[in-house]
Design an enzyme around this catalytic site. Structure first.
Site: not given
Ligand code: IVH
Length: 692
Positions: A49, A94, A128, A130, A132, A239, A303, A327, A421, A424, A439, A445
């Site tokens: 690697d 998610s 933590e 989030k 993106d 994470y 969490k 959010k 509609c 249709c 509809c 349709c």
């Molecule tokens: S924990 C079961 N921690 O957010 C929980 N997710 O909307 C698993 N994400 O699919 C996710 N930062 O892509 C976790 N510090 C963080 C995160 C995080 C970004 C994303 C991740 C997840 C999505 C959920």
């Protein structure tokens, strides 16, 4: 460990880089032969690697070296069809969302209730950022990185190991002690600075400009040519985890520390918060830092810190009960609304859509936004020609927030919602207690038919590669697809497919192969794919779990048409299915044409009966009723435990009940159980069963 760090490829002259590249390429080719053809590797994977990464780095700095015959092409190049599929041993789930302080407060209260915590019992929360980006799962066996995959639909992702190996933040080998199997999950992202540089470069080369760092990261990770990925300075924050052969920590924070010791990056802004006040303070502080960070974040994830609490809290549907994403507020912009169109959905719902002068909101160009329904348009009094404020949050569809009254053109006319509609011309009716006008064209349709087909092939349903919205619409227009069963008869129309413009032997074969691959489908996916009103993934799963096989489900639905019979009562008894969902289900199977499609699909497909999770548990497949008061565990926790062990929880006792858990105060249900001779245990008996 090498004692001399090789020089930065950027600083090498083209001649020196070329010489080193040629040497390395030869060496790697020799290793490839000894490894793949002679099954006798000369070096360890880690050493290999290192050589490979150096080769990629040289090519990134001196693109001329990435010739057709470079080993970087031979190894990284995936088959033309794309990437191999990987099943996640532990699904990638998610998160639920909190949009304001109140939602966060409720999240904490819910957890306290579930765990029966007193107000002064501590409940630490890890906050933590989030990130993106894109989530990936990285599998290590005996400390070595063996496979990396995208999230995909959560159950199955794509094997992007070769691309992930080019990311410097991902260790080839874990430092220190680690369990035999370790699966690390985290977010791959492209730093903002790298994103700007990449777009400048793309522009100067006349190549595609990326809308935002997330799209650029996604494009970079899904490259079939690993050398391209290697040129993009992707990074990752770890994470959470998936499969893990041993426990590594008692808390989320402990886990993060452990992961950092193995050599991963963890986000430096992660904090432990003791309660709502600290959580909100932290939210404000991170919001303030957001513009200065070199990576995009779209919220804060909370969490529960204690992993034993997480274990007890478990999951609801596709998201953990122990975590939530808070959010950041939606980003807004102002633009002109050109006109209002009506779209017809799969269940016939007429949805007004605002066609906009394109405008950038939060890094994405938006030209359509939803206006939800008739009442919403009236309430907001939005008209064609208005200047409107629109907002967009995360992956949510952009919305029209309001019109700016002072900017309204004098001749702007109020929108009149159609009563027929637009596709249709059938009558569109609105039930008294519904906001939606629908509809009534049903099968005749074309809009509904196309939307149902799109849903059927969508990612969480049949997930047929190469059969996206565009192709479904086109094949429907050409009368090659009228209903879902036709998809599995497409092979008999190969000649017609080959005649289509832009389709050749190869693309037709690929499509037919992708369809073939999906003849085998799980019952829950199948039910979800049918697109029955109100039957989403969670309900489809409940039905599959309850009835087991397609034939049993269909027999039960046929019997449940009698509202006075047992089958109807059994359906309503499923915890999570109410009268309204039950009625939509029954209406669906009542329709002759739907039954015909079910017959056809049953004949064409291999529909797998529902697999009970944890089938070795004595509770798997059993139907349980809880009655009376539970003192050591809340009702919700008891229910979630039962379900995690593969049992069904029902609200009332019948001959189909296998077990009754009766706490103090149990009345008629316990009595009925005794009459029917059903096994009954008290709370201690129950705890023994689930902790054994
Ligand atoms: S924990 C079961 N921690 O957010 C929980 N997710 O909307 C698993 N994400 O699919 C996710 N930062 O892509 C976790 N510090 C963080 C995160 C995080 C970004 C994303 C991740 C997840 C999505 C959920």
């Amino acid at each position: 460990m090498t004692d001399t760090t090789p020089p930065d490829p950027e600083t090498l002259s083209p001649a020196d880089a070329g010489a080193e590249h040629a040497r390395l390429a030869d060496e790697i080719r020799a290793h490839n032969v000894s490894y793949h053809q002679e099954d006798a590797p000369l070096v360890s994977d880690a050493e290999y690697d290192t050589l490979f990464r150096r080769l990629l780095a040289l090519e990134a700095a001196h693109p001329d070296l990435a010739t057709e015959d470079s080993p970087s092409r031979a190894i990284g190049a995936a088959p033309a069809q794309g990437f191999a599929k990987v099943r996640h041993t532990v699904p990638m789930l998610s998160l639920g969302n909190a949009f304001g302080d109140e939602d966060v407060g409720e999240f904490l209260a819910r957890i306290r209730r579930f765990l029966s915590l007193e107000t002064d019992d501590p409940l630490d929360i890890v906050a933590e950022p989030k990130i993106d980006g894109l989530s990936v799962s990285l599998r290590y066996e005996n400390g070595k990185f063996v496979r990396g995959a995208t999230r995909g639909d959560g159950n199955e992702g794509e094997d992007i190991t070769a691309n992930l190996r080019t990311i410097g933040d991902i260790p080839d080998t874990l430092s220190g002690n680690a369990p035999e199997i370790v699966e690390i999950r985290g977010e791959v992202y492209l730093p903002r600075s790298a994103f700007r540089a990449l777009n400048e470069n793309q522009e100067s080369e006349g190549a595609k400009i990326f809308a935002n760092p997330r799209n650029a990261a996604a494009g970079s990770l899904r490259q079939l040519d690993t050398a391209v990925t290697a040129k993009r300075p992707l990074r990752i924050f770890a994470y959470t985890w998936g499969d893990m052969s041993a426990d590594v920590a008692e808390t989320q924070m402990g886990f993060l520390e452990r992961v950092a010791a193995w050599g991963f990056q963890i986000n430096p802004l992660s904090r432990i918060c003791a309660g709502l006040d600290e959580i909100l303070e932290n939210y404000a502080s991170i919001s303030a830092q957001r513009p200065t960070l070199d990576y995009d974040i779209d919220g804060i994830v909370y969490k529960v810190n204690r992993l034993d609490f997480q274990q007890r809290l478990g999951f609801v549907s596709r998201a953990p009960r122990w975590a939530i994403a808070h959010k950041f507020p939606a980003e807004r912009a102002t633009t002109i609304l050109r006109e209002i169109d009506i779209q017809v959905g799969r269940t016939g719902a007429l949805t007004p859509v605002a066609r906009l002068e394109p405008v950038t909101v939060g890094g994405v160009v938006v030209s359509n936004a939803t206006l939800h329904n008739e009442d919403e348009i009236n309430r907001k009094d939005v008209r064609a020609g208005d200047t409107v404020v629109i907002q967009r949050a995360g992956d949510v569809i952009p919305q029209v927030v309001h019109a700016i009254a002072e900017k309204r053109p004098k001749d702007a006319k109020a929108f009149v919602f159609p009563e027929r509609c637009p596709v249709c011309d059938s009558e569109a009716v609105r039930d008294e207690d519904e906001a939606v006008r629908r509809c009534t064209g049903g099968l005749i349709c074309p809009a509904q038919a196309v939307e149902r087909l799109k849903h059927f092939v969508s990612r969480n349903a049949f997930d047929i590669e190469g059969l996206g919205a565009k192709n479904v619409t086109a094949l429907h227009a050409d009368s090659l697809l009228a209903n879902p069963a036709d998809i599995f008869r497409l092979a008999t129309h190969k000649a017609a497919l080959l005649e289509r413009e832009g389709w050749g032997e190869q693309s037709v074969d690929n499509l037919l192969r992708a369809i073939e691959e999906r003849r085998n489908v799980s019952l829950d996916r199948f039910i979800y794919a049918l697109g029955i009103r109100q039957v989403g993934q969670a309900t489809a799963r409940l039905l599959a779990r309850t009835y087991g096989s397609l034939s049993d489900w269909r027999a039960a639905m046929a019997a449940a048409q009698d509202p006075e019979g047992d089958a109807y009562a059994d359906l309503l008894n499923i915890d999570g299915i109410g009268e309204s969902v039950a009625n939509d289900l029954l209406a669906f199977v009542h329709e002759e044409h739907n039954r015909q499609v079910l017959d056809d699909l049953d004949a064409l497909l291999d529909i797998q009966p529902f697999e009970q999770p944890e089938s070795d548990s004595e509770l798997a497949g059993k139907t349980i009723v809880f009655t009376g008061t539970l003192e050591k565990m809340t009702r919700s926790e008891a229910k979630s435990r039962a379900e995690a062990m593969g049992a069904k929880v029902s609200g009332s006792v019948s001959a189909k009940t296998d077990l009754v858990v009766a706490g103090p105060g149990a009345g008629s249900k316990a009595k009925k159980a005794a009459e029917l001779g059903i096994r009954t245990v008290d709370e201690d008996g129950w705890i023994e069963m689930v902790s054994g």
